[in-house]
Design an enzyme around this catalytic site. Structure first.
Site, PDB file in Angstrom:
ATOM      1  CG  PHE A 164      24.938  26.885 -44.065  1.00 38.21           C
ATOM      2  CD1 PHE A 164      25.920  27.582 -43.378  1.00 38.21           C
ATOM      3  CD2 PHE A 164      24.978  26.903 -45.459  1.00 38.21           C
ATOM      4  CE1 PHE A 164      26.908  28.292 -44.045  1.00 38.21           C
ATOM      5  CE2 PHE A 164      25.954  27.599 -46.141  1.00 38.21           C
ATOM      6  CZ  PHE A 164      26.924  28.289 -45.432  1.00 38.21           C
ATOM      7  CG  ASP A 165      20.513  25.752 -47.382  1.00 42.35           C
ATOM      8  OD1 ASP A 165      20.194  25.440 -46.219  1.00 42.35           O
ATOM      9  OD2 ASP A 165      20.275  25.029 -48.364  1.00 42.35           O
ATOM     10  CB  THR A 166      17.017  28.449 -44.061  1.00 42.91           C
ATOM     11  OG1 THR A 166      16.501  27.308 -44.734  1.00 42.91           O
ATOM     12  CG2 THR A 166      15.858  29.362 -43.669  1.00 42.91           C
ATOM     13  CE1 TYR A 220      23.391  22.494 -51.201  1.00 42.45           C
ATOM     14  CE2 TYR A 220      23.300  24.891 -51.130  1.00 42.45           C
ATOM     15  CZ  TYR A 220      22.739  23.654 -50.828  1.00 42.45           C
ATOM     16  OH  TYR A 220      21.541  23.586 -50.171  1.00 42.45           O
TER      17      TYR A 220
END
Length: 418
Positions: free
Chosen positions: A199-201, A107
């Site tokens: 979210f990505d952490t 992404y």
């Protein structure tokens, strides 16, 4: 024209799955969406050597973003559009990555603040099988960053907190430029709770907790001055996320069913601490065997004492190794580990029984302690023999079946991007 009011199935866009799917999450981005998607598509078409799909993931836009997204999907062959009615960047990524059929999922932010020339270096270690996840970092040597002091300070502070509190080994959790092997990402999503900016952490923390390899790529970054992200609110929610993940880590609730081939990679990537724990368990197991053998030797024949002591330490050692050096609970990979332990047990029984038989034939009067020490030495070196015997067979078996990507990117046959 295709009906694009519902999420477009990948099969409707390309007859076969693309090698890479790049998700662009959006929320009210009508001003930059068309320019950014056309620029990204043009660059990948001209410079990226593998088939790709750009998926615009609209998470509840109230402006004309969705109409523009569907128009781009209808016009451009390598562009897809899905709509999620609820707001949340993490939710948009979760939905797109869960339904993806691509080999690599990635992404980037819609403003393309990260220079897209870094996209091939981002996915290359994933395609080669070297790594499981790959992230852009603005905090590494070679990165060139132009951003406000407030953003820079908040980012540095946040990543310092991650390292200080949760032992994060990656340097830039929030960079909107990430990729991962699809089957690995989909497995990790089962343990990721956040659907917003954290979210990505959380995805990276779960990946690290499961021993997966995270590759970092220095990137050039030019922050968007018109970004609508509320930095203070996002920072507060991130802190709440850190507390929640810390509690799950303490409760040992971050383990996931990682595909076996990647688990094998993780097992060899635990660093010196994991090797040290394995060595400690091995020494304790050998000492336990010696004590059991001496106790049982006083009441049973040597052969029986040896077999019982080996069986007990094999069962106990396998359980301890799974729990501490490897960090595995429950039945995950239990059959595989028990089969390996059985092979190890058989080798030790054969070698140690041969030593006992030799003592009984050639030195029947030798003290039981000397006999036990000799057998213990054989038991201790048996794992090395097992490694030498099994490794070539396992490597020949695994390369074509479990990890075909290890043969190199150049040996792949991919459909060229359109």
């Amino acid at each position: 024209m295709k009906n694009l009011t519902e999420p477009v199935a990948l099969a409707d866009v390309q007859p076969s799955a693309p090698v890479v799917e790049i998700v662009v999450p959006i929320y009210n981005e009508e001003k930059v969406l068309e320019t950014s998607i056309r620029r990204l598509n043009a660059y990948l078409t001209a410079s990226f050597p593998y088939s790709f799909l750009i998926t615009i993931a609209d998470n509840g836009s109230t402006d004309s973003s969705w109409e523009r997204a569907t128009s781009l999907a209808a016009e451009l062959a390598n562009v897809n559009a899905i709509r999620i009615e609820m707001k949340g960047r993490g939710l948009a990524l979760r939905r797109a990555w869960t339904q993806s059929r691509a080999e690599i999922v990635a992404y980037t932010d819609v403003d393309l603040s990260i220079d897209i020339v870094a996209f091939l270096p981002l996915v290359a270690p994933l395609l080669s099988g070297h790594s499981d996840l790959s992230i852009g970092t603005r905090h590494a040597n070679g990165s060139q960053v132009d951003r406000t002091v407030k953003r820079a300070v908040l980012s540095r502070t946040y990543n310092y907190l991650l390292r200080a509190t949760l032992g994060a080994r990656f340097t830039d959790a929030q960079c909107g430029f990430k990729a991962g092997r699809r089957e690995v990402v989909q497995a990790l999503l089962t343990a990721v709770d956040d659907n917003k900016w954290f979210f990505d952490t959380e995805l990276l923390l779960v990946a690290q907790r499961n021993g997966l390899r995270i590759h970092e790529v220095p990137v050039d970054c030019l922050d968007d001055p018109d970004s609508s992200v509320d930095l203070w609110r996002t920072s507060y929610e991130d802190l709440l996320g850190l507390v929640r993940v810390a509690r799950k880590a303490i409760a040992d609730a971050l383990h996931v069913q990682v595909p076996l081939s990647h688990y094998r990679t993780a097992g060899s990537a635990g660093g010196p601490w994991r090797l040290a724990r394995l060595a400690v368990v091995g020494v304790l197991s050998t000492i336990t065997y010696l004590l059991l053998f001496l106790i049982l030797r006083a009441v049973t024949p040597a052969m029986a004492a040896n077999a019982i002591a080996l069986l007990g330490t094999a069962v106990l050692g396998t359980a301890v190794n799974r729990r501490f050096p490897l960090g595995i609970r429950g039945i995950q990979y239990a059959t595989h580990h028990q089969l390996e332990a059985a092979g190890d047990f058989l080798i030790r029984v054969v070698l140690s029984s041969a030593v006992i038989l030799a003592f009984q034939v050639f030195a029947p009067a030798v003290a039981a302690t000397i006999e036990a020490l000799a057998v213990c030495a054989v038991v201790a070196v048996a794992p090395l023999l097992r490694f030498l015997l099994i490794r070539p067979w396992r490597g020949a078996r695994k390369r074509p079946q479990e990890r075909p990507e290890e043969r190199g990117v150049r040996q792949r046959e991919h459909t060229p991007s359109r």
